[in-house]
Write an enzyme that holds these catalytic residues in place. Sequence first.
Site, PDB file in Angstrom:
ATOM      1  N   GLU A   1       0.612  -1.218   0.101  1.00 35.65           N
ATOM      2  CA  GLU A   1       0.091   0.018  -0.006  1.00 35.65           C
ATOM      3  C   GLU A   1       0.774   1.464   0.066  1.00 35.65           C
ATOM      4  OE1 GLU A   1      -3.289  -1.747   3.313  1.00 35.65           O
ATOM      5  OE2 GLU A   1      -2.371   0.016   3.509  1.00 35.65           O
TER       6      GLU A   1
ATOM      7  N   CYS B   1       3.443   8.293   0.944  1.00 34.87           N
ATOM      8  CA  CYS B   1       3.709   7.427   2.280  1.00 34.87           C
ATOM      9  C   CYS B   1       4.196   6.150   1.709  1.00 34.87           C
ATOM     10  CB  CYS B   1       2.643   7.370   3.199  1.00 34.87           C
ATOM     11  SG  CYS B   1       2.946   6.508   4.430  1.00 34.87           S
TER      12      CYS B   1
ATOM     13  N   CYS C   1       4.883  -6.924   8.442  1.00 36.23           N
ATOM     14  CA  CYS C   1       5.835  -6.189   9.241  1.00 36.23           C
ATOM     15  C   CYS C   1       6.045  -7.441  10.641  1.00 36.23           C
ATOM     16  CB  CYS C   1       5.321  -5.073   9.770  1.00 36.23           C
ATOM     17  SG  CYS C   1       6.550  -4.265  11.023  1.00 36.23           S
TER      18      CYS C   1
ATOM     19  N   CYS D   1       3.561  -4.263  16.948  1.00 38.70           N
ATOM     20  CA  CYS D   1       3.193  -3.466  17.754  1.00 38.70           C
ATOM     21  C   CYS D   1       1.788  -3.841  17.673  1.00 38.70           C
ATOM     22  CB  CYS D   1       3.205  -2.063  17.321  1.00 38.70           C
ATOM     23  SG  CYS D   1       5.111  -1.514  17.026  1.00 38.70           S
TER      24      CYS D   1
ATOM     25  N   CYS E   1      -1.254  -1.682  15.674  1.00 41.88           N
ATOM     26  CA  CYS E   1      -0.927  -1.381  14.399  1.00 41.88           C
ATOM     27  C   CYS E   1      -1.605  -2.299  13.399  1.00 41.88           C
ATOM     28  CB  CYS E   1       0.652  -1.346  14.250  1.00 41.88           C
ATOM     29  SG  CYS E   1       1.057  -0.926  12.649  1.00 41.88           S
TER      30      CYS E   1
ATOM     31  N   HIS F   1       5.465   6.360  21.152  1.00 44.53           N
ATOM     32  CA  HIS F   1       4.158   6.207  21.759  1.00 44.53           C
ATOM     33  C   HIS F   1       3.962   5.703  23.428  1.00 44.53           C
ATOM     34  CE1 HIS F   1       3.388   5.833  17.401  1.00 44.53           C
ATOM     35  NE2 HIS F   1       3.772   4.752  17.300  1.00 44.53           N
TER      36      HIS F   1
ATOM     37  N   CYS G   1      -2.139   2.774   7.881  1.00 45.91           N
ATOM     38  CA  CYS G   1      -1.242   1.671   7.067  1.00 45.91           C
ATOM     39  C   CYS G   1      -1.918   0.484   7.450  1.00 45.91           C
ATOM     40  CB  CYS G   1       0.197   2.151   7.582  1.00 45.91           C
ATOM     41  SG  CYS G   1       0.289   2.061   9.375  1.00 45.91           S
TER      42      CYS G   1
HETATM   43  N1  SAH Z   1       7.707   0.682  11.506  1.00 40.61           N
HETATM   44  C1  SAH Z   1       7.796   2.000  11.224  1.00 40.61           C
HETATM   45  C2  SAH Z   1       7.089   2.887  10.244  1.00 40.61           C
HETATM   46  C3  SAH Z   1       5.820   2.229   9.973  1.00 40.61           C
HETATM   47  S1  SAH Z   1       4.439   2.641  11.081  1.00 40.61           S
HETATM   48  C4  SAH Z   1       7.502   2.553  12.555  1.00 40.61           C
HETATM   49  O1  SAH Z   1       7.189   1.841  13.564  1.00 40.61           O
HETATM   50  O2  SAH Z   1       7.586   3.811  12.604  1.00 40.61           O
HETATM   51  C5  SAH Z   1       4.118   4.147  10.818  1.00 40.61           C
HETATM   52  C6  SAH Z   1       3.549   5.153  11.922  1.00 40.61           C
HETATM   53  O3  SAH Z   1       2.054   4.790  12.116  1.00 40.61           O
HETATM   54  C7  SAH Z   1       4.205   4.757  13.084  1.00 40.61           C
HETATM   55  O4  SAH Z   1       4.308   6.101  13.954  1.00 40.61           O
HETATM   56  C8  SAH Z   1       3.128   3.969  13.741  1.00 40.61           C
HETATM   57  O5  SAH Z   1       3.138   3.783  14.971  1.00 40.61           O
HETATM   58  C9  SAH Z   1       1.928   4.487  13.434  1.00 40.61           C
HETATM   59  N2  SAH Z   1       0.756   3.910  13.783  1.00 40.61           N
HETATM   60  C10 SAH Z   1       0.705   2.242  13.603  1.00 40.61           C
HETATM   61  N3  SAH Z   1      -0.760   2.132  13.866  1.00 40.61           N
HETATM   62  C11 SAH Z   1      -1.492   3.239  14.059  1.00 40.61           C
HETATM   63  C12 SAH Z   1      -2.785   3.149  14.292  1.00 40.61           C
HETATM   64  N4  SAH Z   1      -3.611   2.244  14.599  1.00 40.61           N
HETATM   65  N5  SAH Z   1      -3.088   4.655  14.380  1.00 40.61           N
HETATM   66  C13 SAH Z   1      -2.126   5.537  14.093  1.00 40.61           C
HETATM   67  N6  SAH Z   1      -1.062   5.418  13.904  1.00 40.61           N
HETATM   68  C14 SAH Z   1      -0.623   4.192  13.809  1.00 40.61           C
END
Ligand code: SAH
Length: 349
Positions: free
Chosen positions: A93, A106, A113, A117, A120, A221, A337
């Site tokens: 995506e 983006c 991945c 987390c 996410c 976070h 994402c």
């Molecule tokens: N792996 C990298 C980049 C991809 S995630 C990282 O962790 O930074 C990109 C951003 O989207 C990160 O800040 C991530 O924490 C955030 N993100 C992930 N899930 C999310 C959600 N449900 N709502 C808002 N932001 C989210």
Amino acid sequence: MSFTSNIYNYTLEELEDIVVRGGLKKFRATQVFEWLYRHGVDDFEMMNNIGKESKKYFKDNFACNILKIEKEQISIDGTRKYLFELYDGRFVETVLMKHDYGYSVCVSSQVGCNMGCSFCASGMNKKERNLEVGEMVLQVKTINDILKREGEERVSHVVIMGIGEPFDNYDNVIKFIKIINFSKGLEIGSRHITLSTCGLVPKIKEFAFFPLQVNLAISLHFPNNELRDKYMPINKAYKIEELIEALKFYFDITNRRITFEYILLDGINDTKECAYQLIDLVKDMNCYINLIPMNEANKIFRRSSEENTKIFYETLIKHSLNVTRRKEQGHDIDAACGQLRIKRMEKNI
Ligand code: SAH
């Protein structure tokens, strides 16, 4: 049959080396580069300043244009989301956002991945493979070509914040940045490129020596080890103290201000106590804090209320931190994402 590889995998120097070894003049590489990136032409046959022999060489040895647009969604706010099919049938995506300062793309860096987390959507499916350099380049280039055809401005900003952990695909991501920044390529200014990581400490230190002035964002976070351990498995490998130390090292070497991303999760990390812990953690650092509204992609967490978000924001401001609140874009098309890819995999779209 000769081996063909994606031409977008290569920097100009690499391409020059390859064509010279193949018996061609070095400048052929520059000509092809300009056709691909400047003129948006990705068919060797149409590159009309290149002789017949050279065209044959390129056709025999390289492939181009291998990202298929599987789906395009356009939000009421102008955000667009693309689901691209890769050569092996996998999906990735990419999101295009329009800001007052221009268009930003983006980019995803991996298929799936492994960081896990828990809030996410991207991490709900394990990494299947790293993206190749050219697959990242093509996410930007394909969208840039679409904008060009529409008579729009070109892509001016790139954020590596899509699916995947860029520092888990370090070498390819570094080469990708070099290619999109290159003056004969897409020419995205290094200060307009942002890489976001969940905190792979050794790679942060290595990245300090990367010569281009790219922005670094950290998905923090949570302000303490207890919470971060619970929701971000990477914290089991690298504790917050190690992360902060690596970032200070990065700042000492690069003098570049980093950004901390902080998603506000209702009742979990949006309390006053967390705000004070965050202040303590970063108070002697030169940094920005970006407060992000939770995208409720997964149902375990809820976004912080407007009231708590405001209190959190104001507490940080009162302690003289540089804080911004991220504006949500593309909400109606699930632009956060990972969501589109998941739906495709569930065959809902
Ligand atoms: N792996 C990298 C980049 C991809 S995630 C990282 O962790 O930074 C990109 C951003 O989207 C990160 O800040 C991530 O924490 C955030 N993100 C992930 N899930 C999310 C959600 N449900 N709502 C808002 N932001 C989210």
